[in-house]
Design a protein around this motif. Structure first.
Motif, PDB file in Angstrom:
ATOM      1  N   ALA A  68       0.690  -1.172  -0.066  1.00  0.00           N
ATOM      2  CA  ALA A  68      -0.168  -0.175   0.068  1.00  0.00           C
ATOM      3  C   ALA A  68       0.925   1.143  -0.077  1.00  0.00           C
ATOM      4  O   ALA A  68       0.357   2.277   0.434  1.00  0.00           O
ATOM      5  CB  ALA A  68      -0.864   0.048   1.197  1.00  0.00           C
ATOM      6  N   GLY A  69       2.247   0.883  -0.313  1.00  0.00           N
ATOM      7  CA  GLY A  69       2.978   2.227  -0.506  1.00  0.00           C
ATOM      8  C   GLY A  69       3.281   2.877   0.985  1.00  0.00           C
ATOM      9  O   GLY A  69       3.878   3.944   0.838  1.00  0.00           O
ATOM     10  N   HIS A  70       2.999   2.179   1.991  1.00  0.00           N
ATOM     11  CA  HIS A  70       3.287   2.882   3.392  1.00  0.00           C
ATOM     12  C   HIS A  70       4.111   1.737   4.021  1.00  0.00           C
ATOM     13  O   HIS A  70       4.508   1.949   5.260  1.00  0.00           O
ATOM     14  CB  HIS A  70       2.162   3.179   4.006  1.00  0.00           C
ATOM     15  N   ILE A  71       4.163   0.475   3.881  1.00  0.00           N
ATOM     16  CA  ILE A  71       4.852  -0.600   4.722  1.00  0.00           C
ATOM     17  C   ILE A  71       5.661  -1.172   3.808  1.00  0.00           C
ATOM     18  O   ILE A  71       5.543  -1.673   2.608  1.00  0.00           O
ATOM     19  CB  ILE A  71       3.781  -1.323   5.209  1.00  0.00           C
ATOM     20  N   LEU A  72       7.133  -1.230   4.072  1.00  0.00           N
ATOM     21  CA  LEU A  72       8.033  -2.064   3.830  1.00  0.00           C
ATOM     22  C   LEU A  72       8.178  -3.477   4.294  1.00  0.00           C
ATOM     23  O   LEU A  72       8.544  -3.238   5.728  1.00  0.00           O
ATOM     24  CB  LEU A  72       9.457  -1.431   3.330  1.00  0.00           C
ATOM     25  N   LEU A  73       7.855  -4.547   3.845  1.00  0.00           N
ATOM     26  CA  LEU A  73       7.726  -5.739   4.605  1.00  0.00           C
ATOM     27  C   LEU A  73       9.065  -6.541   4.369  1.00  0.00           C
ATOM     28  O   LEU A  73       9.311  -6.885   3.310  1.00  0.00           O
ATOM     29  CB  LEU A  73       6.665  -6.597   4.283  1.00  0.00           C
TER      30      LEU A  73
END
Length: 342
Positions: free
Chosen positions: A327-332
């Motif tokens: 979603a463009g806001h979490i880097l997993l």
């Protein structure tokens, strides 16, 4: 099974902060892949390990529920299989009201805990930067300070002294030397005394680091039992563990000190955990990692601060891990799956 999940389910006697972090990580994973039955089984095993694990999950759900991002798929298996018995209306009303209030109270307490450091810094700071922003400030004496992403400083100048406090983040100092007005920087427990130089200081909750690009700096620590002042020169670097007070001295390439100012982070034999902490100040979201052992591995290289997903992938690739943006806001950050038969 992924190694990181195995570690997650095998730990014993963890502090509440660690369990809270794991609970939130499970919420992200279950939301991202709700149909993965293996993942659900692993989560159920984690949830059943102790009452503290179950309580951490319940608390995480209360806060996540306010975001509207969770549904029944995140409920523990036991809760879905054993729904509460139906009660008469009057009893149900008496119970539901306080339970409904609990998530709001928990969220408010969580928000206050998260916002207090931010509010404190906002009240004390003279200059700040937001996530991903660098800013250069020229002071009245001609000295300049470049603040890295998500950083803040407070400045106190008088006729006889020049004091700057690094409140959070990282700053590069280029000081105009004046023997009549010493220039001193405070960063947590660390004190830096300019002797005509360019130097960089980075501070987070775990560590304070001072590196000298050019000239000389006198480094000391606050406290009655602090060691004598250490004289540092170009290429010298000091790391201070904020929990133990341990001081570690290193030698680095002078050009690596403050390299982030040009948008490129130059790293020499740095732990992955520290590099990720730096990258997080330039990413407008969250970086989630499951493998705690990843933090202590060392890497080196050049990383583009203008493309954090690509930079993070380059950082964790030697460890075999992968990065996925949600979603463009979490880097997993997820570990590579173990090949079948291993």
């Amino acid at each position: 099974m992924e190694q990181s999940v195995a570690r997650m389910t095998d730990r014993q006697a963890q502090p509440p902060e660690s369990l809270a972090t794991e609970a939130n990580q499970w919420a992200i994973r279950l939301t991202d892949d709700p149909d993965d039955q293996t993942l659900r089984q692993e989560f159920s095993a984690w949830h059943a390990r102790s009452p503290a694990h179950a309580e951490a999950w319940t608390t995480a759900l209360r806060i996540w529920s306010l975001t509207g991002a969770i549904g029944p798929e995140l409920l523990p298996t036991s809760a879905r299989q054993s729904p509460p018995a139906t009660r008469p209306d009057k009893t149900r009303h008496r119970i539901i009201r306080p339970i409904t209030a609990i998530p709001v109270t928990a969220a408010l307490c969580c928000a206050a805990w998260l916002l207090f450091p931010t509010l404190r810094i906002a009240m004390l700071a003279d200059y700040t930067t937001s996530t991903g922003q660098n800013r250069t400030v020229t002071l009245a004496d001609g000295s300049s300070i470049t603040l890295g992403g998500k950083s803040a400083i407070a400045v106190s100048y008088t006729a006889t002294r020049r004091n700057v406090t690094l409140l959070t983040g990282e700053a590069f100092f280029q000081i105009r030397h004046d023997t009549t007005r010493p220039f001193r920087v405070s960063a947590g427990e660390l004190r830096a005394r300019d002797i005509g130089t360019r130097f960089d200081i980075r501070m987070d909750r775990a560590e304070i680091r001072l590196g000298v690009q050019d000239g000389k700096v006198g480094m000391s620590l606050s406290g009655t039992n602090a060691p004598p002042e250490l004289l540092m020169q170009a290429g010298d670097e000091v790391q201070v563990d904020r929990q133990t007070g341990k001081i570690t001295q290193n030698t680095v390439a002078p050009d690596a000190v403050g390299s982030w100012r040009s948008g490129t982070l130059m790293v020499e034999n740095e732990t992955i955990g520290r590099v990720i902490d730096t990258l997080s100040r330039y990413y407008p979201g969250f970086i989630v990692r499951y493998d705690s052992a990843l933090n202590t591995r060392h890497v080196g290289g050049l990383y583009d601060l203008n493309n954090i997903p690509a930079a993070l992938q380059a950082v964790v690739l030697p460890a075999g891990d992968h990065v996925r943006e949600i979603a463009g806001h979490i880097l997993l950050i997820t570990p590579a799956k173990t090949p079948a038969g291993h």
